[in-house]
Design a protein around this motif. Structure first.
Motif, PDB file in Angstrom:
ATOM      1  N   VAL A 166     -13.819   1.456   6.028  1.00 50.14           N
ATOM      2  CA  VAL A 166     -13.500   2.410   4.967  1.00 50.14           C
ATOM      3  C   VAL A 166     -12.787   1.777   3.784  1.00 50.14           C
ATOM      4  N   PRO A 167     -11.720   0.968   3.972  1.00 53.68           N
ATOM      5  CA  PRO A 167     -11.050   0.406   2.793  1.00 53.68           C
ATOM      6  C   PRO A 167     -11.946  -0.499   1.971  1.00 53.68           C
ATOM      7  N   LEU A 168     -12.786  -1.310   2.633  1.00 57.60           N
ATOM      8  CA  LEU A 168     -13.649  -2.207   1.874  1.00 57.60           C
ATOM      9  C   LEU A 168     -14.719  -1.454   1.107  1.00 57.60           C
ATOM     10  N   LEU A 169     -15.251  -0.432   1.722  1.00 54.22           N
ATOM     11  CA  LEU A 169     -16.352   0.266   1.091  1.00 54.22           C
ATOM     12  C   LEU A 169     -15.900   1.139  -0.061  1.00 54.22           C
ATOM     13  N   ALA A 170     -14.678   1.582  -0.037  1.00 51.43           N
ATOM     14  CA  ALA A 170     -14.196   2.406  -1.140  1.00 51.43           C
ATOM     15  C   ALA A 170     -14.307   1.660  -2.456  1.00 51.43           C
ATOM     16  N   ALA A 171     -14.040   0.354  -2.420  1.00 56.31           N
ATOM     17  CA  ALA A 171     -14.116  -0.442  -3.645  1.00 56.31           C
ATOM     18  C   ALA A 171     -15.554  -0.707  -4.065  1.00 56.31           C
ATOM     19  N   ALA A 172     -16.486  -0.573  -3.116  1.00 58.96           N
ATOM     20  CA  ALA A 172     -17.879  -0.874  -3.424  1.00 58.96           C
ATOM     21  C   ALA A 172     -18.653   0.338  -3.903  1.00 58.96           C
ATOM     22  N   MET A 173     -18.061   1.537  -3.848  1.00 62.60           N
ATOM     23  CA  MET A 173     -18.771   2.738  -4.255  1.00 62.60           C
ATOM     24  C   MET A 173     -19.109   2.687  -5.740  1.00 62.60           C
ATOM     25  N   TRP A 211       2.292   0.307   2.650  1.00 65.86           N
ATOM     26  CA  TRP A 211       1.927  -1.091   2.491  1.00 65.86           C
ATOM     27  C   TRP A 211       3.008  -1.785   1.670  1.00 65.86           C
ATOM     28  N   HIS A 212       3.322  -2.988   2.059  1.00 68.83           N
ATOM     29  CA  HIS A 212       4.310  -3.754   1.298  1.00 68.83           C
ATOM     30  C   HIS A 212       3.740  -4.118  -0.068  1.00 68.83           C
ATOM     31  N   GLY A 213       4.348  -3.579  -1.128  1.00 71.80           N
ATOM     32  CA  GLY A 213       3.971  -3.939  -2.491  1.00 71.80           C
ATOM     33  C   GLY A 213       2.764  -3.218  -3.036  1.00 71.80           C
ATOM     34  N   GLY A 214       2.219  -2.234  -2.328  1.00 71.77           N
ATOM     35  CA  GLY A 214       1.041  -1.541  -2.830  1.00 71.77           C
ATOM     36  C   GLY A 214       0.776  -0.257  -2.081  1.00 71.77           C
ATOM     37  N   THR A 215      -0.377   0.345  -2.352  1.00 67.42           N
ATOM     38  CA  THR A 215      -0.739   1.602  -1.711  1.00 67.42           C
ATOM     39  C   THR A 215      -1.896   1.452  -0.727  1.00 67.42           C
ATOM     40  N   ASP A 216      -2.536   0.294  -0.693  1.00 68.52           N
ATOM     41  CA  ASP A 216      -3.590   0.026   0.289  1.00 68.52           C
ATOM     42  C   ASP A 216      -3.694  -1.481   0.481  1.00 68.52           C
ATOM     43  N   PHE A 217      -4.623  -1.900   1.325  1.00 69.88           N
ATOM     44  CA  PHE A 217      -4.738  -3.333   1.618  1.00 69.88           C
ATOM     45  C   PHE A 217      -5.051  -4.139   0.369  1.00 69.88           C
ATOM     46  N   ALA A 218      -5.921  -3.605  -0.484  1.00 69.85           N
ATOM     47  CA  ALA A 218      -6.392  -4.373  -1.635  1.00 69.85           C
ATOM     48  C   ALA A 218      -5.256  -4.765  -2.576  1.00 69.85           C
ATOM     49  N   ASP A 219      -4.316  -3.843  -2.826  1.00 74.15           N
ATOM     50  CA  ASP A 219      -3.267  -4.168  -3.800  1.00 74.15           C
ATOM     51  C   ASP A 219      -1.905  -4.439  -3.157  1.00 74.15           C
ATOM     52  N   ALA A 220      -1.848  -4.525  -1.833  1.00 71.39           N
ATOM     53  CA  ALA A 220      -0.599  -4.902  -1.180  1.00 71.39           C
ATOM     54  C   ALA A 220      -0.243  -6.351  -1.532  1.00 71.39           C
ATOM     55  N   THR A 221       1.042  -6.650  -1.487  1.00 77.03           N
ATOM     56  CA  THR A 221       1.525  -7.981  -1.855  1.00 77.03           C
ATOM     57  C   THR A 221       1.390  -8.953  -0.691  1.00 77.03           C
ATOM     58  N   PRO A 222       0.671 -10.055  -0.865  1.00 75.44           N
ATOM     59  CA  PRO A 222       0.599 -11.047   0.209  1.00 75.44           C
ATOM     60  C   PRO A 222       1.926 -11.788   0.367  1.00 75.44           C
ATOM     61  N   VAL A 223       2.261 -12.098   1.588  1.00 82.93           N
ATOM     62  CA  VAL A 223       3.495 -12.807   1.918  1.00 82.93           C
ATOM     63  C   VAL A 223       3.126 -14.100   2.639  1.00 82.93           C
ATOM     64  N   VAL A 224       3.683 -15.209   2.178  1.00 80.05           N
ATOM     65  CA  VAL A 224       3.427 -16.501   2.813  1.00 80.05           C
ATOM     66  C   VAL A 224       4.362 -16.657   4.010  1.00 80.05           C
ATOM     67  N   ILE A 225       3.788 -16.913   5.181  1.00 77.09           N
ATOM     68  CA  ILE A 225       4.579 -17.198   6.375  1.00 77.09           C
ATOM     69  C   ILE A 225       4.635 -18.710   6.536  1.00 77.09           C
ATOM     70  N   ARG A 226       5.808 -19.249   6.358  1.00 76.52           N
ATOM     71  CA  ARG A 226       5.977 -20.699   6.435  1.00 76.52           C
ATOM     72  C   ARG A 226       6.360 -21.099   7.854  1.00 76.52           C
ATOM     73  N   THR A 227       5.827 -22.206   8.291  1.00 81.33           N
ATOM     74  CA  THR A 227       6.016 -22.654   9.661  1.00 81.33           C
ATOM     75  C   THR A 227       7.488 -22.814   9.992  1.00 81.33           C
ATOM     76  N   HIS A 228       7.912 -22.096  11.022  1.00 81.13           N
ATOM     77  CA  HIS A 228       9.278 -22.187  11.572  1.00 81.13           C
ATOM     78  C   HIS A 228      10.371 -21.754  10.587  1.00 81.13           C
ATOM     79  N   GLN A 229      10.018 -21.096   9.472  1.00 82.00           N
ATOM     80  CA  GLN A 229      11.034 -20.619   8.530  1.00 82.00           C
ATOM     81  C   GLN A 229      11.119 -19.096   8.590  1.00 82.00           C
TER      82      GLN A 229
END
Length: 326
Positions: free
Chosen positions: A14-21, A295-313
């Protein structure tokens, strides 16, 4: 014949297809029909049709199994797979667990275990296409052992269902770290390991399924492989104004959408869980907070804010105000 329960495709589709409509004027009567692709499923050696094989479509790069099989082949091996909206899709063929055939992504010239190698089918509004026959290979086996001291868990080819229903076709990892998978086609497959003492990780210690090392499935009894599982980084997600009861945090890989960490709310007054997430990946954070989805930083997956997970930090994330979007 036994029907294999499947889980969660709609949550990915559903989330992916909404953008393709297609935007603009209302669709004509012809446009309202769902796009579809027709094909046949045959034995890869004899070419004879194979009946009652589950075939479904999933948007490219994403993978989930639906609650029940949406389309099965008839006695002539024919099947028409419909999709809810235009876009680009891959086909997946999933025989029942007692079948002599193995599961496969449908590749350009045969089966494959890597979605990025699967045949891509692009469908426009209301379009119907024909696709070359799906040639099934015999089922194969993967055996192995995980360590060190990873604990019991499960191994499979698809991420867990974030809505808490039982996991489809995941094989148990025993206390000694051993496992066995016997329903896949004879190709290389990415494997997702989920154990008590290690974070979710795909074979080769990746958070991204598309980068994972492919583990070969072998016809006959294979030589067991050893999979060294890495430790992760501690991630704290603080949820302001949590719902009065319940709640689940889902950490998703920012490329594939696959869950790479899921945790339930256990404290009735606060919701700031700490979980271990494999480093070296970008993630997006979803909160199934009672009747709302945040969603962190947005209202759905598409515009949510990506977060970098750094090894062991260690990483601390604070979710924004509640949103009704999903």
């Amino acid at each position: 014949m036994h029907r294999v329960p499947l889980r969660g495709l709609a949550t990915l589709v559903v989330p992916l297809l909404a953008a393709a409509m297609v935007a603009g004027a209302p669709a004509s009567a012809a446009d309202r029909s769902d796009p579809s692709v027709s094909t046949r499923v045959v034995d890869g050696v004899t070419g004879n049709p194979v009946r009652d094989i589950c075939v479904f479509a999933t948007p490219v790069l994403t993978f989930g199994l639906p609650d029940t099989c949406p389309h099965r082949t008839d006695t002539a091996g024919r099947v028409t797979v419909t999709v809810p909206a235009p876009g680009s899709y891959n086909l997946f063929a999933l025989p029942d667990s007692g079948s002599p055939y193995g599961a496969q992504w449908v590749g350009p010239d045969g089966g494959t275990g890597a979605q990025q190698s699967a045949r891509r089918i692009t469908l426009a509004v209301g379009e119907s296409k024909s696709s070359p026959a799906i040639r099934l290979d015999r089922r194969a086996v993967i055996t192995g052992r995980v360590g060190p001291a990873a604990g019991e868990g499960t191994v499979g080819i698809v991420g867990p269902d974030p809505y808490g229903r039982h996991d489809p076709r995941h094989s148990p990892i025993a206390a000694d770290g051993t496992f066995r998978i016997d329903w896949l086609g004879p190709y290389g497959w990415p494997l997702l390991f989920r154990t008590v003492h290690r974070p979710y990780q795909w074979s080769g210690n990746f958070g991204n399924r598309l980068l994972a090392d492919l583990v070969p499935a072998t016809v006959g009894e294979p030589v067991p492989g050893y999979h060294h599982l890495e430790q992760g980084a501690l991630v704290t997600v603080s949820v302001p104004d949590p719902p009065p009861v319940g709640g689940r945090l889902v950490i998703r890989n920012a490329v594939t959408r696959d869950p790479v960490g899921v945790v339930d709310r256990t404290n009735p007054w606060t919701f700031a869980p700490v979980m271990e997430i494999l480093g070296g990946q970008q993630v997006k954070i979803q909160c199934l907070c009672g009747d709302t989805v945040r969603w962190h930083g947005g209202t759905d997956f598409a515009d949510a804010t990506p977060v970098v997970i750094r090894t062991h930090q260690p990483t601390v994330i604070v979710l924004a105000a509640p949103s009704m979007a999903g």
